[in-house]
Design an enzyme around this catalytic site. Sequence first.
Site, PDB file in Angstrom:
ATOM      1  N   PRO A  41       0.841  -1.168  -0.012  1.00 46.73           N
ATOM      2  CA  PRO A  41       0.092   0.046  -0.076  1.00 46.73           C
ATOM      3  C   PRO A  41       0.739   1.338   0.145  1.00 46.73           C
ATOM      4  CG  PRO A  41      -0.175  -1.304   2.204  1.00 46.73           C
ATOM      5  CD  PRO A  41       0.648  -2.147   1.176  1.00 46.73           C
TER       6      PRO A  41
ATOM      7  N   GLU B  99      10.456   6.132   8.854  1.00 45.30           N
ATOM      8  CA  GLU B  99       9.478   6.842   8.177  1.00 45.30           C
ATOM      9  C   GLU B  99       8.089   5.938   7.961  1.00 45.30           C
ATOM     10  OE1 GLU B  99      11.222   8.105   4.264  1.00 45.30           O
ATOM     11  OE2 GLU B  99      10.568   6.147   3.255  1.00 45.30           O
TER      12      GLU B  99
ATOM     13  N   HIS C   9      18.723  18.774   0.107  1.00 43.80           N
ATOM     14  CA  HIS C   9      18.005  17.692  -0.330  1.00 43.80           C
ATOM     15  C   HIS C   9      17.430  17.756  -1.793  1.00 43.80           C
ATOM     16  CE1 HIS C   9      13.820  15.916  -0.144  1.00 43.80           C
ATOM     17  NE2 HIS C   9      14.487  14.681  -0.040  1.00 43.80           N
TER      18      HIS C   9
HETATM   19  C1  NOJ Z   1      11.049   9.178   0.801  1.00 46.00           C
HETATM   20  C2  NOJ Z   1      12.484   9.285   1.791  1.00 46.00           C
HETATM   21  O1  NOJ Z   1      12.648   8.114   2.200  1.00 46.00           O
HETATM   22  C3  NOJ Z   1      12.039  10.332   2.640  1.00 46.00           C
HETATM   23  O2  NOJ Z   1      12.759  10.401   3.697  1.00 46.00           O
HETATM   24  C4  NOJ Z   1      11.928  11.818   2.140  1.00 46.00           C
HETATM   25  O3  NOJ Z   1      11.360  12.503   3.135  1.00 46.00           O
HETATM   26  C5  NOJ Z   1      10.683  11.696   1.093  1.00 46.00           C
HETATM   27  N1  NOJ Z   1      11.144  10.566   0.235  1.00 46.00           N
HETATM   28  C6  NOJ Z   1      10.592  12.825   0.216  1.00 46.00           C
HETATM   29  O4  NOJ Z   1      11.757  13.157  -0.501  1.00 46.00           O
HETATM   30 CA    CA Z   2      12.104   5.974   1.228  1.00 46.85          CA
END
Ligand code: NOJ
Ligand code: CA
Length: 708
Positions: free
Chosen positions: A200, A515, A420
């Site tokens: 998902p 995350e 980033h």
């Molecule tokens: C996925 C990454 O693993 C995460 O750390 C990041 O915040 C998002 N992409 C946005 O780039």
């Molecule tokens: Ca990721």
Amino acid sequence: MKQSFLTGIFTLLLFALSSCQNALEEDTLTLHSPQQTHRIDIYLDEAGRPGYRVLRKGNRVIDSSGLGFEFKNQPALLNGIRWVESELFSEDETWEMPWGEQREVRNHYNGARIVLEEQEPPGRRLILNFRAYEDGIAFRYEFPEQEGTDSLLITAEKSEFKLTGDHMSWWIPGDWDIYEHLYNTSRVSEINALSKQDHPNLASTYIPENAVNTPVTMRSDEGVHLSFHEADLTDYAGMTLKVDPDKLMLSSALVGSDRMDYKVGRALPFHTPWRTIQIADRAGDLIESRLIENLNEPNKLGDVSWFTPMKYVGIWWEMHLGIATWDYGMTMDDSGQWVDTGKAHGKHGATTENTRRYIDFAAANNIKGVLVEGWNTGWERWIGFEDREGVFDFVTPYPDYDIEALAAYGREKGVEIIMHHETSAAPRTYEQQLDTAYALMKDLGMHSVKTGYVGKIIPKGEYHHGQWMVNHYRKVLETAAKYEVAINAHEPIKATGLRRTYPNAISREGLRGQEFNAWSVEGGNPPEHLPIVAYTRMLAGPIDFTPGIFDIGLTQKPGSQVNTTLAQQLALYVVIYSPIQMACDLPENYEGQPAFEFIRDVGVDWEQSKVLSGEVGDFVTIAREERGTGNWFVGAITDESPRELEIDFNFLPEGLSYSATVYRDGPQAHYKDNPTDIEIETTTIDRNSKIKYRLAAGGGLAISLIRK
Ligand code: NOJ
Ligand code: CA
């Protein structure tokens, strides 16, 4: 940090074929590791197919396994091959990691180079390289220049790994696009990667066959640990391992591309990546093994002291919790559609003011980096858009973000802003901007960037782990190095030890990171996740896992939580290795927390590392000595089972004593019901200390040992 250099002895000894332990008998070459732990038999079978077997302490650990290739527009190189010549040699060198789990690495092995040739015309040649180490074995193929052929299109690599039993295995599916899967624990005969198709929260996934990704780790019923991976993945497709659950056979299955009818295209001459098997009796020895790095070329960048290992905080978790956004002006209209209004909606995370707040927090807490995500334009057309090319702009900030002023403010405070670059898996757009983007970073004094590749690769038909993307990731590393920029890639190609050659490859994701706990898919990462990761994904190289959640219950996400205790979040700074370690929670969640002292104190760059105890999937205890200070840090984590651990501190040097602060699970601690029950005590520890600690379910232990 000093320039990486070769030290110690470098020897290249050519043995006569008849010499010492190594001998050629009827087209079988026997190669022993320097201390005789491993023996590799390399042979041609009756059909003229090359193959090998591996023995550990006299017992077979890899049974007879074939080698070879299939090509487009050329007959296969599998059978009908003859032995031309072979040579044996040894090497014993010591090299220095500019940053790492340890300073010095010994690369000690016996090697063999075997020249093979097709028996029939055109008599194409194939060269095998084998290395026998104490901590495992490796082989790769070399394709020399051939008459009448200037390039090869490989449709299949046929390297086999025949197991000697139905081992317990820890695996993720052989996904061509993403490694962010939960690990499965099963016997090899029960591996069914095709049943893992339902994801998902993954923006891209493609699992075409019953294969696993590497590193994949196994334990035989006799207690031998084996981990299969690859080293020096250069201009080639990533390798998954196809599983034959009946024959207990793994075989190389290269990642492909829908745009090509072959897997790898190369001009001659070239060699493949190394196919590696780390082998150990003790699970922890897999983690201590440096086999993967040893199989890579020495440092090509020279002095990389412009990058310093560091802890960092960042404008990041607040987006994953849903309290801030990456974009500046996306608003839902009356019909429920998201539209870019171009006007601030007020939830944008990467503002000048918010970044200053993070810089101040970092400066006050011995943290040297601040990551800022969502600073640049393009986030309005990120996930879910088909046409993502030409969207992200890596030099233009949103109007509420003053990039120059913030870089200067950070400098004033001794904190560097971490760049980033989310590419949204549109690598051509990124490549067009690489030089300008890194030149901007150089001007601003920024030396590291977190990159991201969320989504299906554009052009359509390419996959994250195919040759085309392997080359993209390399181009990024090489271009970045010219501007003194280090790369922390998310949605990366797996680590294969290239950090030895390109020490600006500082860290990467390539696993289910923290995350996932914020999104709480299937309840977040289960407590066994990291006790598996330590013996699988971590064998490939540094991990940007982003530990350090203190609000374990995730106030902003009712119903979700992190499945560890607070003490385990601390332990991760030692257990999970990376030269950059995030303290990923919101600064306000650290304020006034005594346990935060551990994050302030813990090192990020190590003189040496020792795995004190552990079993794959159950627990692991690691002690690391910080470079430059002689302070030691210990971390232990356990899965859902509580356990008692006795730590023998005899790894500490003689005659010194340490002021120890112990952060351990409190008596009521449990990852589910009481994750923040923690006890902190200060005591004195030396090498004669032997202490028992109790780890709660999903728990951990973190100890800082500061030299008195
Ligand atoms: C996925 C990454 O693993 C995460 O750390 C990041 O915040 C998002 N992409 C946005 O780039
Ligand atoms: Ca990721």
